[in-house]
Scaffold this active site. Structure first.
Site, mmCIF file in Angstrom:
data_model
loop_
_atom_site.group_PDB
_atom_site.id
_atom_site.type_symbol
_atom_site.label_atom_id
_atom_site.label_comp_id
_atom_site.label_asym_id
_atom_site.label_seq_id
_atom_site.Cartn_x
_atom_site.Cartn_y
_atom_site.Cartn_z
ATOM 1 N N GLU A 36 0.867 -1.170 0.000
ATOM 2 C CA GLU A 36 0.000 0.000 0.000
ATOM 3 C C GLU A 36 0.909 1.226 0.000
ATOM 4 O O GLU A 36 1.819 1.317 0.822
ATOM 5 C CB GLU A 36 -0.879 0.002 1.265
ATOM 6 C CG GLU A 36 -1.812 1.190 1.256
ATOM 7 C CD GLU A 36 -2.704 1.302 2.494
ATOM 8 O OE1 GLU A 36 -2.645 0.425 3.377
ATOM 9 O OE2 GLU A 36 -3.456 2.290 2.549
ATOM 10 N N ARG A 263 4.955 -12.580 9.683
ATOM 11 C CA ARG A 263 5.590 -11.283 9.644
ATOM 12 C C ARG A 263 6.963 -11.378 10.297
ATOM 13 O O ARG A 263 7.136 -12.109 11.278
ATOM 14 C CB ARG A 263 4.717 -10.355 10.487
ATOM 15 C CG ARG A 263 4.706 -8.928 10.136
ATOM 16 C CD ARG A 263 3.540 -8.252 10.857
ATOM 17 N NE ARG A 263 2.454 -8.021 9.914
ATOM 18 C CZ ARG A 263 2.425 -6.993 9.075
ATOM 19 N NH1 ARG A 263 3.388 -6.099 9.085
ATOM 20 N NH2 ARG A 263 1.443 -6.849 8.222
ATOM 21 N N LYS A 273 4.594 0.857 8.721
ATOM 22 C CA LYS A 273 4.654 2.174 8.057
ATOM 23 C C LYS A 273 3.995 3.241 8.907
ATOM 24 O O LYS A 273 4.488 4.361 9.009
ATOM 25 C CB LYS A 273 3.968 2.101 6.696
ATOM 26 C CG LYS A 273 4.720 1.283 5.672
ATOM 27 C CD LYS A 273 4.079 1.484 4.299
ATOM 28 C CE LYS A 273 3.730 0.193 3.610
ATOM 29 N NZ LYS A 273 2.306 -0.138 3.647
HETATM 30 P P1 ATP Z 1 2.698 -1.854 7.395
HETATM 31 O O1 ATP Z 1 2.000 -2.185 8.663
HETATM 32 O O2 ATP Z 1 4.125 -1.554 7.574
HETATM 33 O O3 ATP Z 1 1.978 -0.831 6.571
HETATM 34 P P2 ATP Z 1 1.503 -3.750 5.744
HETATM 35 O O4 ATP Z 1 1.428 -5.210 5.868
HETATM 36 O O5 ATP Z 1 0.268 -2.973 5.957
HETATM 37 O O6 ATP Z 1 2.665 -3.222 6.629
HETATM 38 P P3 ATP Z 1 1.695 -3.531 2.931
HETATM 39 O O7 ATP Z 1 2.156 -2.353 2.192
HETATM 40 O O8 ATP Z 1 0.282 -3.891 2.863
HETATM 41 O O9 ATP Z 1 2.152 -3.296 4.412
HETATM 42 O O10 ATP Z 1 2.624 -4.790 2.641
HETATM 43 C C1 ATP Z 1 2.968 -5.324 1.398
HETATM 44 C C2 ATP Z 1 3.355 -6.747 1.607
HETATM 45 O O11 ATP Z 1 4.442 -6.845 2.515
HETATM 46 C C3 ATP Z 1 2.221 -7.540 2.203
HETATM 47 O O12 ATP Z 1 2.127 -8.770 1.535
HETATM 48 C C4 ATP Z 1 2.617 -7.700 3.639
HETATM 49 O O13 ATP Z 1 2.043 -8.833 4.196
HETATM 50 C C5 ATP Z 1 4.140 -7.749 3.553
HETATM 51 N N1 ATP Z 1 4.765 -7.319 4.804
HETATM 52 C C6 ATP Z 1 4.575 -6.163 5.453
HETATM 53 N N2 ATP Z 1 5.267 -6.130 6.594
HETATM 54 C C7 ATP Z 1 5.930 -7.314 6.685
HETATM 55 C C8 ATP Z 1 6.826 -7.892 7.651
HETATM 56 N N3 ATP Z 1 7.167 -7.255 8.749
HETATM 57 N N4 ATP Z 1 7.318 -9.131 7.405
HETATM 58 C C9 ATP Z 1 6.975 -9.786 6.285
HETATM 59 N N5 ATP Z 1 6.145 -9.296 5.346
HETATM 60 C C10 ATP Z 1 5.621 -8.075 5.529
HETATM 61 MG MG MG Z 2 -1.141 -1.817 5.555
#
Ligand code: ATP
Ligand code: MG
Length: 558
Positions: A36, A263, A273
């Protein structure tokens, strides 16, 4: 082949099983990385990138970079650009650059179909009322009084929502599933809400935006993704993912499959983020690419290489259980890579003056090897003269037998230069060492082949010639948070644990060859650590970021 022998991780096993069972051909395999654009990528994302693009390489399958841009409130073009830059910098190539927002019309058309089929309805309750009817995991929810609205009324209201004729919060579109489902997510989940905010790509075109669950699986279906990998918290979403995909596809069509992995968290930092955005907004760090940030751009500026980050992600692998990886492991990966690639240079960070009383020449230039780990790295010339800086901690007036550095009456070698012997010390009024006087052995020059040059002495010190050295701003970084898991305690604000001493700025003195160094060039300051040129650097005033110390000094401190 070594690659074949390596045991499969559970994600690869899922794919192998799918191929073996015949439902999937190799040509069907297709993956995506779906960030995102609401912030910069962080080290947690590196795991997901490495997983998805790694599978692409392993199976020679396409991997899309898909922006999950369904929430204009938090998303921006700046973040889209940074994400592309970071994935590229890590060394991966996407097959197609996709945006969920490109599917808004298709998603809308499908939603209209669902209304017509009695699978969706417009709910006009407040969000509080909807939440109150959700029930609990052990108690069923209550049906909305609007659940049985006529198709005509639903279509009319949905269109009004789309055109922005209804205020934000007045209505939502919900899937009509089952308010008694044991899976709370199946209790008539929201598909659309009204948001009257411009989107960074579709501008003012849409006044309604799809929710994650409605957009994600459908985007996977549109792009013919075979395996859609997400993190474990989406496990309960899988049922809904499948329900939505079933609604929009025909049974004979190829359907994407959601699977989950754990994760990855890194110690002494936060990988979210939203939480990282707070650090920037509240001024705890300078920017998203502040070298203390666990963002890909922060790590890059800090001096991490793509290789070290990929190795890190590779070595921690994929798992089924969430865990915290110690930051020292990431640092280890940086050292491993930089040791092989970073040219060696000399810089003194806490200088004390050393005078060689019997040195008669004005100056001379000595040959110094650039990298003993890389025979192609060649050598350079470093200037030597009567007055040098050495590291303050490398001298003690008198010391025990374990101190292999400079003391009075003992010999040490100056790296790439001569053997010297401590003779006298001059102190200032407060009793601090102001100057060290020593003599040198002119026959002991490194590499000169003389008997004296081969004489064994216990210690070797780095140094710079005072009149040739260039002053440099050196930024020394420490952990951004004082505790291992700053966001583990839900009662406490993680910002309370920000390390107030995570940055120390000092002036160091570096050899003149560094005048030409360019942004992001890496160096090993011998005996100190790995450093990298910051983007604010200039040849008049070089600025170095310390990537990592030469050894894990943190482990000792604990
Ligand atoms: P954040 O909370 O940092 O915004 P998110 O999961 O909402 O993380 P996205 O931008 O939706 O962030 O993530 C893109 C991809 O990266 C998704 O498939 C998500 O599951 C993966 N991802 C995000 N954070 C991690 C992590 N700490 N370890 C492994 N994969 C991750
Ligand atoms: Mg997110």
């Amino acid at each position: 082949m070594a690659e074949e022998k390596k045991s499969l991780n559970f994600i690869e096993q899922i794919i192998e099983d799918d191929l073996a069972m015949g439902g999937y051909q190799k040509e069907d395999l297709k993956f995506r990385f779906p960030p995102e654009p609401n912030g910069y990528l962080h080290i947690g994302h590196a795991s997901s990138i490495n997983l998805n693009f790694g599978l692409g390489l392993r199976y020679n399958a396409p991997v899309n970079l898909r922006f999950d841009d369904t929430n204009p409130i938090k998303e921006e073009k700046e973040f889209v650009d940074s994400i592309k830059r970071d994935v590229e910098w890590l060394g991966f190539k996407w097959a197609k650059e996709c945006y969920a927002s490109d599917y808004f019309q298709q998603l809308y058309d499908w939603a209209v179909e669902m209304i017509k089929n009695g699978d969706a309805y417009v709910d006009s309750q407040t969000s509080e009322a909807i939440a109150n009817q959700k029930g609990t995991p052990t108690e069923p929810g209550k049906e909305s009084p609007y659940r049985e609205r006529s198709v005509e009324e639903n279509l009319e209201l949905f269109e009004a929502m789309k055109n922005g004729d209804t205020p934000e919060g007045a209505h939502v579109l919900r899937a009509k599933i089952d308010m008694t489902s044991s899976n709370m997510l199946m209790r008539d989940p929201i598909m659309y809400r009204c948001v009257h905010k411009a989107h960074h790509r579709t501008n003012e075109e849409w006044k309604i935006y799809p929710m994650y669950d409605w957009a994600h699986g459908e985007s996977d279906f549109i792009e013919s993704i075979s395996h859609s990998f997400c993190t474990l918290e989406f496990l309960p979403h899988r049922e809904l993912y499948n329900w939505f995909v079933n609604k929009v596809s025909k049974p004979e069509e190829f359907q994407p499959k959601q699977r989950e992995f754990a994760r990855r968290n890194l110690s002494h930092t936060v990988v979210s983020k939203r939480k990282l955005a707070q650090l920037v907004e509240k001024g705890f760090v300078e920017s998203w690419d502040d070298p203390r940030m666990p963002t890909i751009s922060g790590l890059r500026r800090r001096g991490y290489t793509p290789n070290s980050i990929r190795k890190f992600a590779e070595s921690i692998g994929v798992g089924k259980r969430e865990n915290i990886i110690d930051l020292s492991h990431l640092e280890f990966c940086a050292r491993e890579d930089l040791n092989k690639t970073a040219p060696r240079v000399m810089g003194v960070l806490d200088p004390v003056k050393l005078v060689i009383t019997n040195y008669e020449k004005d100056e001379e230039w000595l040959e110094a090897e650039n990298n003993p780990e890389d025979e192609n790295a060649g050598s350079r010339q470093v200037p030597f003269s009567k007055e040098l800086y050495i590291e303050r901690e490398d001298f003690k007036e008198s010391a025990n037998r374990k101190f292999f550095r400079l003391t009075l009456g003992k010999e040490v070698r100056l790296k790439n230069a001569y053997i010297i012997k401590g003779e006298a010390v001059i102190k200032d009024e407060e009793g601090n060492v102001a100057e060290i006087h020593c003599t040198y052995d002119p026959l002991s020059k490194s590499g000169s082949g003389t008997e004296e040059s081969q004489r064994k002495v216990k210690g070797t010190l780095h140094w710079v010639s005072i009149k040739h050295a260039i002053p440099a701003e050196v930024r020394l970084y420490d952990r951004l948070f004082t505790v291992e898991a700053p966001d583990a305690d839900k009662e406490k604000d993680y910002l309370e644990f920000v390390n107030p001493n995570s940055l120390e700025v000092i002036t160091g003195y570096v050899e003149p060859s560094l005048k030409e160094a360019k942004e992001l060039e890496h160096f090993q300051f011998q005996r100190i650590g790995y450093f990298c040129i910051d983007k604010s650097s200039s040849s008049e005033k070089p600025v170095f970021n310390r990537t990592v110390t030469l050894r894990d000094s943190w482990a000792k401190k604990k």
